[in-house]
Design a protein around this motif. Sequence first.
Motif, PDB file in Angstrom:
ATOM      1  N   GLU B  80       9.639  27.555  74.073  1.00 62.37           N
ATOM      2  CA  GLU B  80       8.932  28.668  74.729  1.00 62.37           C
ATOM      3  C   GLU B  80       9.472  30.013  74.255  1.00 62.37           C
ATOM      4  O   GLU B  80       8.715  30.957  74.032  1.00 62.37           O
ATOM      5  N   MET B  81      10.793  30.089  74.104  1.00 63.18           N
ATOM      6  CA  MET B  81      11.391  31.347  73.632  1.00 63.18           C
ATOM      7  C   MET B  81      10.906  31.687  72.231  1.00 63.18           C
ATOM      8  O   MET B  81      10.579  32.830  71.934  1.00 63.18           O
ATOM      9  N   GLU B  84       7.521  33.056  72.317  1.00 68.93           N
ATOM     10  CA  GLU B  84       7.484  34.443  72.802  1.00 68.93           C
ATOM     11  C   GLU B  84       7.885  35.437  71.715  1.00 68.93           C
ATOM     12  O   GLU B  84       7.495  36.599  71.756  1.00 68.93           O
ATOM     13  N   PHE B  85       8.686  34.978  70.754  1.00 72.35           N
ATOM     14  CA  PHE B  85       9.146  35.873  69.696  1.00 72.35           C
ATOM     15  C   PHE B  85       8.149  35.995  68.543  1.00 72.35           C
ATOM     16  O   PHE B  85       8.324  36.810  67.658  1.00 72.35           O
TER      17      PHE B  85
END
Lengths: 218, 248
Positions: B80-81, B84-85
Motif C-alpha cells: 500500500e505504501m 501511495e508513492f
Amino acid sequence: MSMAAALDTQWALRWVQETARVVAENRALLIDLDRVIGDADHGENLDRGFSAVVAKLDAGDAPATPAAVLKQVAMTLMSTVGGAAGPLYGTAFLRAATSLGDAGEIDAAAAAGMIRAARDGIVARGKAEVGDKTMVDAWTPATESAETAAQAGATPPEVLAAAANAAHAGAVATEPLIARKGRASYLGERSAGHQDPGAVSTALILQAAAEAAGEGVA
Amino acid sequence: MSVGLVIVSHSAKIAEGVVELAAQMAPDVVLVAAGGVDDGGGPVRIGTSFDRVQAGIEQASGGDGVVVLTDLGSAVMTAEMVLEFLEPDARASVRLAQAALVEGAVAAAVQAQGGSSLDEVVRAAEAAVVSIRPEELEPFVSHAAAAPGSDAAPGASASPGGRTASGSWTLPNQMGLHTRPAATLATGLADLDADVTVNGVDGKSVMLLMSLGLGQGRTVTAEASGPDAQAAVDFIGQAVESGFGEPD
C-alpha cells in the motif's frame, strides 16, 4: 538530564541517535516480548532499521530541517525493517515530517501536531483501534497527553515528555489485552499476559524524543 | 502486452515459488517475485521491502497494468505504501488484489495470459478462493466462490441475450481436468459473451475448474447463457472430446 533544548534540526538528529541507542539497549527485551506473541523479529528489525538510519544520516549531507531528518528516517525504515514495524513507523515518521512543513524549530502545538499526525498515519496504515493490543495503544494516549500539555502552556520538550510518559503507561496497559491485529492475533487468548512489543517500542521512541530535548522521562 | 503480476511475500522462496508455479500456465505474462528484505547487498531475510516491491512494480509495468498480490499483513502495508508513492499516472494502472496468494496468483496469471483487462485479472485473483474438505480428500468449492453470476442459474429463462445452451461429455484423457485443460477452457471461454458454469462452477475461472478435481471417466456438464452460449458449449464439447490433445 541537561537543559531543555529547542526542537530544531539538531534535536531531530539527537532524537534519531538516542532512538538507535535505546532500541539497541532494549533489543533483547523487544525480541523476548515478540517471541511470546509474535515472530520474535521486532527487536532485531528495529535495531537494524535505526542503525541504518544513523549510518545514512552520518554518510549524507546534513538535512536542513527537522522534517527532512524525519523523512530520511521514514524512507530508511521502510526499506530495511522488513516486518510490520517498517511500513507502520515509516508512515508515522513520514506523516510527522509532513505535519512540520519546512519549520526550522517546532513549537509546542507543532510538537503535539507531529505526534497526532504520526498516530493517525499508523491507524490509517494498520487499521488497528485502541484496545487491539498494538502500538496504537501507546500512540493514542501519547497524542492525547501531548495535546493536553500543549493547550495548558507546556514547553515543546514538556509536550514530548508528556507523550512519552503516556506511551509508557499505554504500553504497560496492553499486558492483559487479547490481540486483535497482527501476527499475535493468531494466538487468541494466549496473547494476554505480555506487553505488546510495538507499544513498548513506541514508548522507547517517544522517550528518546523527550530526552533528546533535555527532558527526562519519569 | 498483457497485465503483469508482482508477487510480494515475506519469504523470497515463497515469492519465487509462486512465480514458478504461475509461469507454467502463463508463459507470456511478466511475473516478478518481490519477496524478503535485505540491507542492500546483505543476506535476504524474512520480511517485505519497500524497495523490492517498488522495483518489482516498475519491472512488471509496461503492459496493460500491474496486479500486486501479497501474503501476510505487513506485506499488504508495504505494498500500500509503494502504491501511495507512485505518480498518479502510474498509480492508475496498478492494483492491489485482496486474494489468497497462491490461488490468486495462478488465477490472475492465467487470466492475464488470455489478454484480459486489468479489472478482469484482479477479479480472477479475488475470486480464486478454494479450500479443501479434509474428510473427503477431494477439492470442493466454497458456495460463495461457486456462484459467480448466480443470475445464470440452470433453467433461468431470462438470461442476458435470451439464449441458453448446455451439454454433457465424459473426460477421455488420463489426467482429467487438471491444470492445463482447466486453463484451456477458462482462457477459451474468457473471450465469449456468455455466462458459463461447468459442473456448477464458473467456467472462466481456472482455479474453480481445477478445484472440481474431475478425473478420467467423469462427466463434464456445461450450462451457458448469453449471446455466445452455443459457441461456449460447442467449444467445451470439442475440447473435452478431444481429451485436450492428451493421451487417453
